[in-house]
Motif scaffolding. Structure first.
Motif, PDB file in Angstrom:
ATOM      1  N   ARG A  60       0.869  -1.179   0.000  1.00  0.00           N
ATOM      2  CA  ARG A  60       0.000   0.000   0.000  1.00  0.00           C
ATOM      3  C   ARG A  60       0.906   1.228   0.000  1.00  0.00           C
ATOM      4  O   ARG A  60       1.815   1.333   0.827  1.00  0.00           O
ATOM      5  CB  ARG A  60      -0.862   0.033   1.257  1.00  0.00           C
ATOM      6  N   LEU A  61       0.666   2.149  -0.909  1.00  0.00           N
ATOM      7  CA  LEU A  61       1.466   3.369  -1.016  1.00  0.00           C
ATOM      8  C   LEU A  61       0.580   4.538  -0.602  1.00  0.00           C
ATOM      9  O   LEU A  61      -0.260   4.995  -1.368  1.00  0.00           O
ATOM     10  CB  LEU A  61       1.987   3.530  -2.448  1.00  0.00           C
ATOM     11  N   ASN A  62       0.732   4.979   0.632  1.00  0.00           N
ATOM     12  CA  ASN A  62      -0.183   5.940   1.237  1.00  0.00           C
ATOM     13  C   ASN A  62       0.019   7.337   0.659  1.00  0.00           C
ATOM     14  O   ASN A  62       1.035   7.985   0.904  1.00  0.00           O
ATOM     15  CB  ASN A  62       0.026   5.956   2.750  1.00  0.00           C
ATOM     16  N   GLN A  63      -0.974   7.814  -0.096  1.00  0.00           N
ATOM     17  CA  GLN A  63      -0.841   9.120  -0.737  1.00  0.00           C
ATOM     18  C   GLN A  63      -1.093  10.270   0.230  1.00  0.00           C
ATOM     19  O   GLN A  63      -1.050  11.431  -0.153  1.00  0.00           O
ATOM     20  CB  GLN A  63      -1.761   9.188  -1.956  1.00  0.00           C
ATOM     21  N   GLY A  64      -1.341   9.929   1.503  1.00  0.00           N
ATOM     22  CA  GLY A  64      -1.315  10.957   2.538  1.00  0.00           C
ATOM     23  C   GLY A  64       0.099  11.388   2.856  1.00  0.00           C
ATOM     24  O   GLY A  64       0.331  12.423   3.488  1.00  0.00           O
ATOM     25  N   ASN A  65       1.073  10.595   2.391  1.00  0.00           N
ATOM     26  CA  ASN A  65       2.481  10.926   2.544  1.00  0.00           C
ATOM     27  C   ASN A  65       2.918  11.820   1.384  1.00  0.00           C
ATOM     28  O   ASN A  65       2.612  11.534   0.220  1.00  0.00           O
ATOM     29  CB  ASN A  65       3.306   9.631   2.568  1.00  0.00           C
ATOM     30  N   GLU A  66       3.652  12.885   1.687  1.00  0.00           N
ATOM     31  CA  GLU A  66       4.054  13.858   0.662  1.00  0.00           C
ATOM     32  C   GLU A  66       4.820  13.208  -0.483  1.00  0.00           C
ATOM     33  O   GLU A  66       4.608  13.520  -1.659  1.00  0.00           O
ATOM     34  CB  GLU A  66       4.922  14.948   1.319  1.00  0.00           C
ATOM     35  N   VAL A  67       5.712  12.287  -0.156  1.00  0.00           N
ATOM     36  CA  VAL A  67       6.528  11.638  -1.193  1.00  0.00           C
ATOM     37  C   VAL A  67       5.680  10.691  -2.032  1.00  0.00           C
ATOM     38  O   VAL A  67       5.718  10.719  -3.271  1.00  0.00           O
ATOM     39  CB  VAL A  67       7.705  10.877  -0.551  1.00  0.00           C
ATOM     40  N   LEU A  68       4.892   9.867  -1.374  1.00  0.00           N
ATOM     41  CA  LEU A  68       4.128   8.852  -2.094  1.00  0.00           C
ATOM     42  C   LEU A  68       2.919   9.419  -2.820  1.00  0.00           C
ATOM     43  O   LEU A  68       2.267   8.724  -3.596  1.00  0.00           O
ATOM     44  CB  LEU A  68       3.719   7.738  -1.134  1.00  0.00           C
ATOM     45  N   LYS A  69       2.623  10.669  -2.586  1.00  0.00           N
ATOM     46  CA  LYS A  69       1.602  11.351  -3.386  1.00  0.00           C
ATOM     47  C   LYS A  69       2.103  11.567  -4.809  1.00  0.00           C
ATOM     48  O   LYS A  69       1.326  11.778  -5.742  1.00  0.00           O
ATOM     49  CB  LYS A  69       1.257  12.692  -2.726  1.00  0.00           C
ATOM     50  N   ASN A  70       3.413  11.478  -4.995  1.00  0.00           N
ATOM     51  CA  ASN A  70       4.051  11.700  -6.291  1.00  0.00           C
ATOM     52  C   ASN A  70       4.036  10.393  -7.097  1.00  0.00           C
ATOM     53  O   ASN A  70       4.568   9.372  -6.652  1.00  0.00           O
ATOM     54  CB  ASN A  70       5.489  12.184  -6.077  1.00  0.00           C
ATOM     55  N   VAL A  71       3.437  10.428  -8.290  1.00  0.00           N
ATOM     56  CA  VAL A  71       3.282   9.203  -9.073  1.00  0.00           C
ATOM     57  C   VAL A  71       4.627   8.630  -9.497  1.00  0.00           C
ATOM     58  O   VAL A  71       4.798   7.400  -9.571  1.00  0.00           O
ATOM     59  CB  VAL A  71       2.368   9.445 -10.300  1.00  0.00           C
TER      60      VAL A  71
END
Length: 550
Positions: free
Chosen positions: A305-316
């Motif tokens: 799971r890549l949590n897009q609540g994280n600033e880095v993982l929001k980046n595709v």
């Protein structure tokens, strides 16, 4: 389901028993079944000794989301149907097959003469009460969405209409009428899932906040009762003499020891204290020539799971970098070595076929793969877009033996192939890990899902915007639309519905919302006198109703 089985599948990870899901694994592997420990006297008593890798997170069927809970519930509770051989739904609390209206939207069931373990009769109202409870927004049931095929279910769950307007009613004590929004081709199989179990309203309300927390704060209507529950240590199922079909239940007891590492489980097997033991890589090589060695493919899929609540993982580009940066085949061959296969997809292989008879995965193909150079390019773009040279991410992991090894492998591969990345690992007990995921309190996590019913939807609808099992802030309106169409307007056009689910999976990987790791397989040792434990490809992992010791 497998919720989610969950799916949710620490069991499979430790290779002790499970995938869910909403779905996984489904769900955990059914390889921790065991039987009478040592001598023939115990075997004659029909005692089965098993290994489980986790504490039971919940015994409330309206709240459970994981494979461990679903596996236990499947054997101590019973819905209108239960899964029999070849995963065919067989009559449970339903006395006979239902009357179905011409438009396929109304089912009328007769409830058989059955009793709860406290002597109360099982009634149609037990279903009405439980289903209304699951959909009541005050309950906060993550799996409420699995009931949305029922008329007004989504509106009830959203708080838009009262629970009394749910399309289910008891016309008398033994007659249950269910109205659907649209016809559902897999509805009977769906009714075997835990969220559709009945609950004894009087008993539940008497227990209050204590309901489902101990063995004696639950009442049972299945083949067994949960007769003993030593939290984080062990639990026991005992034959339920009040069960309507008790004469066909041969086992007297099913004992579970909670064991988190494979070596201890193997030792229990070797000392005749367990009849089935799941094997991790090093033990597969040791035992593969043993006459009791077995292997089996599963339908559970594990992923990051890549949590897009994280600033880095929001980046595709960061997400694509992570997916490309580790060797899935090497991980499976070396660390698992148990029949698992690398996964480049969400919907598993050998699970379901389309309207034209083609196996889903064969028709759709794979997504992505290990490519260190491509990973480095994606990562460089991500760092430039983020304005960062160094990045730290925390991996939320299970605390079982095999999952810890996978966590270390991921850390090594990601740090090696993504310059400037530091990965910290946070290993948590199963229940606590699920809670952190539900709250979105993690960066990325090692997760799994087993199917809850035989349709690709049990996988692809997990990631709709604000879905209960999304848990990572992913949102794509086009994806949501495909799922909505496949659940509604396209149900009368099976080819178009199938294509909508295929398209949704493609969108998921265009966005790299998750990083699939492997489709589970299991290798295990099983005593030859253990007979007729049913292993399921969706919903709960195992059924012990027909099992015996010979």
């Amino acid at each position: 389901m497998k919720k989610k089985f969950s799916f949710l599948l620490v069991l499979l990870l430790a290779l002790s028993t499970f995938l869910a899901a909403c779905g996984g694994d489904k769900k955990t592997e059914g390889n921790e079944e065991g039987s009478g420990a040592g001598g023939s006297d115990e075997k004659k008593e029909q005692v089965l000794n098993l290994i489980e890798s986790s504490e039971i997170p919940s015994m409330d069927s309206t709240l459970a989301t994981d494979s461990v809970s679903f596996n236990v519930m499947n054997n101590v509770f019973e819905g209108l149907y239960r899964l029999g051989e070849n995963d065919e739904p067989v009559l449970g609390m339903a006395a006979e097959e239902p009357q179905v209206s011409e438009d396929g939207k109304t089912y009328t069931f007769k409830i058989r003469d059955a009793k709860w373990s406290n002597g109360d009769p099982v009634t149609a109202n037990d279903f009405v009460y439980s289903w209304q409870k699951a959909l009541n927004p005050d309950t906060g049931a993550e799996y409420a969405y699995i009931m949305y095929d029922i008329k007004n279910a989504a509106k009830v769950n959203a708080g838009e209409v009262p629970v009394e307007e749910l399309g289910v009613k008891a016309t008398d004590d033994k007659t249950l009428e269910i109205q659907l929004e649209t016809p559902v081709p897999y509805f009977k199989a769906l009714l075997s899932f835990a969220t559709f179990y009945p609950q004894n309203q009087k008993f539940v309300e008497e227990q209050g906040d204590k309901f489902g927390l101990e063995a004696d704060t639950v009442v049972y209507n299945g083949p067994f009762t949960l007769s003993e529950w030593k939290h984080e240590q062990s639990f026991k199922l005992s034959k339920n003499d009040s069960y309507w079909d008790a004469e066909n239940v041969k086992l007297k007891e099913v004992n579970f020891n909670i064991v988190k590492d494979t070596a201890t489980g193997v030792n229990l097997y070797e000392t005749n204290k367990a009849d089935i033991a799941g094997l991790s890589a090093e033990f597969v090589d040791k035992y593969k020539s043993d006459e009791n060695f077995k292997t089996r493919a599963e339908t559970s899929v594990f992923f990051l799971r890549l949590n897009q609540g994280n600033e880095v993982l929001k980046n595709v580009n960061a997400r694509k970098a992570i997916d490309s940066a580790y060797d899935k085949k090497g991980m499976v061959d070396v660390l698992l070595n148990n029949g698992s296969m690398p996964a480049y997809y969400l919907v598993p292989k050998d699970f379901v076929t389309g309207p034209d008879g083609t196996e889903y995965r064969e028709a759709v193909g794979d997504f992505g793969g290990f490519d260190a150079k491509k990973a480095a390019d994606y990562w460089a773009k991500a760092k430039e877009e983020l304005g960062k040279d160094s990045i730290e991410l925390e991996l939320l992991n299970y605390d079982s033996d095999s999952s810890k090894k996978i966590g270390e492998f991921l850390k090594e591969q990601l740090e090696q192939n993504l310059e400037g990345l530091t990965v910290k690992i946070k290993a948590q007990p199963f229940k606590q890990k699920l809670e952190l995921e539900s709250k979105g309190q993690y960066d990325f996590s090692f997760a799994g899902w087993g199917p809850d019913y035989p349709d690709p939807m049990t996988f692809v609808d997990m990631f709709v915007t604000d879905g209960a099992h999304n848990q990572m802030g992913y949102s794509n309106p086009e994806y949501d639309k495909k799922i909505e169409q496949a659940k509604g307007e396209l149900l009368d056009d099976l080819d178009a519905r199938w294509q909508a689910m295929v398209d949704a999976e493609k969108i998921l990987f265009d966005d790299q919302a998750i990083s699939p790791m492997y489709q589970a397989g299991v290798s295990y040792l099983e005593r030859p006198y253990v007979k007729n434990v049913l292993r399921h490809s969706f919903g709960a992992d195992n059924s012990y109703k027909w099992a015996s010791i010979e």
